[in-house]
Design a protein around this motif. Sequence first.
Motif, PDB file in Angstrom:
ATOM      1  N   LYS A  27      32.943  41.039  30.580  1.00 54.22           N
ATOM      2  CA  LYS A  27      33.993  40.247  29.941  1.00 54.22           C
ATOM      3  C   LYS A  27      35.382  40.530  30.523  1.00 54.22           C
ATOM      4  CE  LYS A  27      31.658  39.731  25.488  1.00 54.22           C
ATOM      5  NZ  LYS A  27      31.714  40.039  24.030  1.00 54.22           N
ATOM      6  N   LEU A  28      35.503  41.519  31.380  1.00 53.44           N
ATOM      7  CA  LEU A  28      36.808  41.867  31.962  1.00 53.44           C
ATOM      8  C   LEU A  28      37.308  40.724  32.839  1.00 53.44           C
ATOM      9  CD1 LEU A  28      38.960  44.126  32.387  1.00 53.44           C
ATOM     10  CD2 LEU A  28      37.644  44.815  34.404  1.00 53.44           C
ATOM     11  N   ARG A  29      38.543  40.265  32.589  1.00 48.30           N
ATOM     12  CA  ARG A  29      39.124  39.153  33.349  1.00 48.30           C
ATOM     13  C   ARG A  29      40.567  39.471  33.713  1.00 48.30           C
ATOM     14  NH1 ARG A  29      38.348  33.469  30.564  1.00 48.30           N
ATOM     15  NH2 ARG A  29      39.868  34.414  29.138  1.00 48.30           N
ATOM     16  N   PHE A  30      40.886  39.205  34.936  1.00 52.08           N
ATOM     17  CA  PHE A  30      42.244  39.452  35.426  1.00 52.08           C
ATOM     18  C   PHE A  30      43.269  38.602  34.672  1.00 52.08           C
ATOM     19  CE2 PHE A  30      45.653  38.475  38.577  1.00 52.08           C
ATOM     20  CZ  PHE A  30      46.177  39.747  38.685  1.00 52.08           C
ATOM     21  N   GLN A  31      42.910  37.380  34.335  1.00 52.37           N
ATOM     22  CA  GLN A  31      43.846  36.450  33.695  1.00 52.37           C
ATOM     23  C   GLN A  31      44.184  36.841  32.261  1.00 52.37           C
ATOM     24  OE1 GLN A  31      42.066  32.628  32.240  1.00 52.37           O
ATOM     25  NE2 GLN A  31      40.347  33.226  33.543  1.00 52.37           N
ATOM     26  N   ASP A  32      43.442  37.774  31.660  1.00 47.54           N
ATOM     27  CA  ASP A  32      43.686  38.171  30.271  1.00 47.54           C
ATOM     28  C   ASP A  32      44.791  39.210  30.137  1.00 47.54           C
ATOM     29  OD1 ASP A  32      41.741  36.454  29.377  1.00 47.54           O
ATOM     30  OD2 ASP A  32      40.153  37.973  29.338  1.00 47.54           O
ATOM     31  N   GLU A  34      35.409  41.303  43.815  1.00 46.69           N
ATOM     32  CA  GLU A  34      34.871  40.031  43.336  1.00 46.69           C
ATOM     33  C   GLU A  34      35.204  39.812  41.875  1.00 46.69           C
ATOM     34  OE1 GLU A  34      33.346  36.383  43.447  1.00 46.69           O
ATOM     35  OE2 GLU A  34      33.649  37.721  45.167  1.00 46.69           O
ATOM     36  N   LYS A  35      35.184  40.876  41.084  1.00 44.42           N
ATOM     37  CA  LYS A  35      35.552  40.760  39.677  1.00 44.42           C
ATOM     38  C   LYS A  35      36.986  40.250  39.546  1.00 44.42           C
ATOM     39  CE  LYS A  35      34.052  41.691  36.238  1.00 44.42           C
ATOM     40  NZ  LYS A  35      33.516  40.830  35.147  1.00 44.42           N
ATOM     41  N   THR A  36      37.886  40.748  40.383  1.00 44.29           N
ATOM     42  CA  THR A  36      39.287  40.338  40.316  1.00 44.29           C
ATOM     43  C   THR A  36      39.478  38.910  40.809  1.00 44.29           C
ATOM     44  OG1 THR A  36      39.926  42.645  40.727  1.00 44.29           O
ATOM     45  CG2 THR A  36      41.632  40.962  40.992  1.00 44.29           C
ATOM     46  N   PHE A  37      38.897  38.586  41.968  1.00 45.07           N
ATOM     47  CA  PHE A  37      39.053  37.246  42.527  1.00 45.07           C
ATOM     48  C   PHE A  37      38.495  36.169  41.595  1.00 45.07           C
ATOM     49  CE2 PHE A  37      38.914  39.321  46.933  1.00 45.07           C
ATOM     50  CZ  PHE A  37      40.293  39.335  47.012  1.00 45.07           C
ATOM     51  N   SER A  38      37.342  36.424  41.040  1.00 46.24           N
ATOM     52  CA  SER A  38      36.648  35.415  40.240  1.00 46.24           C
ATOM     53  C   SER A  38      37.236  35.232  38.852  1.00 46.24           C
ATOM     54  CB  SER A  38      35.159  35.780  40.107  1.00 46.24           C
ATOM     55  OG  SER A  38      34.998  37.024  39.440  1.00 46.24           O
ATOM     56  N   THR A  39      38.179  36.090  38.452  1.00 46.81           N
ATOM     57  CA  THR A  39      38.763  35.975  37.112  1.00 46.81           C
ATOM     58  C   THR A  39      40.247  35.635  37.150  1.00 46.81           C
ATOM     59  OG1 THR A  39      39.117  38.389  37.015  1.00 46.81           O
ATOM     60  CG2 THR A  39      37.076  37.523  36.070  1.00 46.81           C
ATOM     61  N   PHE A  40      40.745  35.156  38.320  1.00 46.87           N
ATOM     62  CA  PHE A  40      42.089  34.589  38.363  1.00 46.87           C
ATOM     63  C   PHE A  40      42.139  33.372  37.445  1.00 46.87           C
ATOM     64  CE2 PHE A  40      43.126  37.351  41.666  1.00 46.87           C
ATOM     65  CZ  PHE A  40      44.404  37.120  42.159  1.00 46.87           C
ATOM     66  N   HIS A  41      43.326  33.028  36.978  1.00 47.35           N
ATOM     67  CA  HIS A  41      43.469  31.835  36.155  1.00 47.35           C
ATOM     68  C   HIS A  41      43.191  30.605  37.004  1.00 47.35           C
ATOM     69  CE1 HIS A  41      45.330  28.797  33.529  1.00 47.35           C
ATOM     70  NE2 HIS A  41      45.143  29.676  32.555  1.00 47.35           N
ATOM     71  N   ALA A  42      42.634  29.560  36.364  1.00 50.47           N
ATOM     72  CA  ALA A  42      42.257  28.350  37.097  1.00 50.47           C
ATOM     73  C   ALA A  42      43.453  27.707  37.791  1.00 50.47           C
ATOM     74  CB  ALA A  42      41.607  27.352  36.147  1.00 50.47           C
ATOM     75  N   SER A  43      44.648  27.863  37.228  1.00 48.44           N
ATOM     76  CA  SER A  43      45.845  27.278  37.841  1.00 48.44           C
ATOM     77  C   SER A  43      46.264  28.018  39.105  1.00 48.44           C
ATOM     78  CB  SER A  43      47.003  27.286  36.833  1.00 48.44           C
ATOM     79  OG  SER A  43      47.332  28.622  36.462  1.00 48.44           O
ATOM     80  N   GLN A  44      45.684  29.186  39.364  1.00 48.49           N
ATOM     81  CA  GLN A  44      46.025  29.990  40.537  1.00 48.49           C
ATOM     82  C   GLN A  44      44.900  29.975  41.575  1.00 48.49           C
ATOM     83  OE1 GLN A  44      46.821  33.737  38.518  1.00 48.49           O
ATOM     84  NE2 GLN A  44      49.021  33.328  38.559  1.00 48.49           N
ATOM     85  N   GLU A  45      44.199  28.867  41.617  1.00 47.04           N
ATOM     86  CA  GLU A  45      43.066  28.758  42.543  1.00 47.04           C
ATOM     87  C   GLU A  45      43.507  28.925  43.993  1.00 47.04           C
ATOM     88  OE1 GLU A  45      39.585  25.542  43.853  1.00 47.04           O
ATOM     89  OE2 GLU A  45      41.061  25.043  42.306  1.00 47.04           O
TER      90      GLU A  45
END
Length: 281
Positions: free
Chosen positions: A110-115, A147-158
């Motif tokens: 559940k860890l997400r960079f965007q949170d 990969e955990k960090t890249f894949s959990t960026f906010h969608a607006s920061q694609e």
Amino acid sequence: MSNLKHQFKILSITGDLFITWNNNLIEYLTCEGLNKILEGDNTGKSTDDPDEMEKRKSKVNRIIKHHLDDGLQTKYSNAKDSKILWDKIKARFGHQKKVLLPSLMDQWNKLRFQDYKSVIAYNSAMHQIIAQLEFCGTIITEKEKLEKTFSTFHASQELLQQQYRMREFTEYSDLVAALLVAEQNNELLIKNHHSRPTGTITYPEINVPTFNRGHGGFNRLKKHGGHARFDANNGRTRFDGHSRGGYHGRNFFHGRNHFRGRGRGRGHINNYRSPRYDQNN
């Protein structure tokens, strides 16, 4: 012992945060060169002096007890050998590895960079989970961290996420360093913007209502091709123009400000100071 300073948080009688406490203890003993004693290595540092070894064991024993809850200190007060004390504590709370592993894996998933509001907060949360997972026997690789960090960026920061991927980081720490620099630069940019938003810079202005009241002087001057300009060097407004027929020295101002012009010559007003200049000076 109560007068000694705690080097890290003590272990509660319930065993909460035993994993963190264990890691802190091992790290501290390693810095002191005493970690081998907990592993059953009775040599520790190179020494042939039995008394010196006993002192080292006693020091480890005291460090462990000093970082235990009062209830645990009472329970293990008779344990004189540091290795035996250590084994008893692990036997009592070591089962948390199996108990905590499912919960820790859920936290990792559940860890997400965007949170997180900052890179530091995210990095701290990640390392806390990883440390506990490693204690439970689960190793998180550098590739998994990236990969955990890249894949959990906010969608607006694609687009931003793709740019970081293209840099082909191999170490998670290098990615964190790049993110921290970008975060600091962004904060500085926002700070500078808020200190003086776009369009707020002031420009010199001329004020001629006094001249307009004098027989419609400025309007008549403009009608005959005259114009006004502000001289920033001395804070004076200057009116120039051709006066058809002339005003023959007519005074449109009271005091020492005069418009002079004869025939088709160029007339001008001397010593007229704008109200803004007077206020500033």
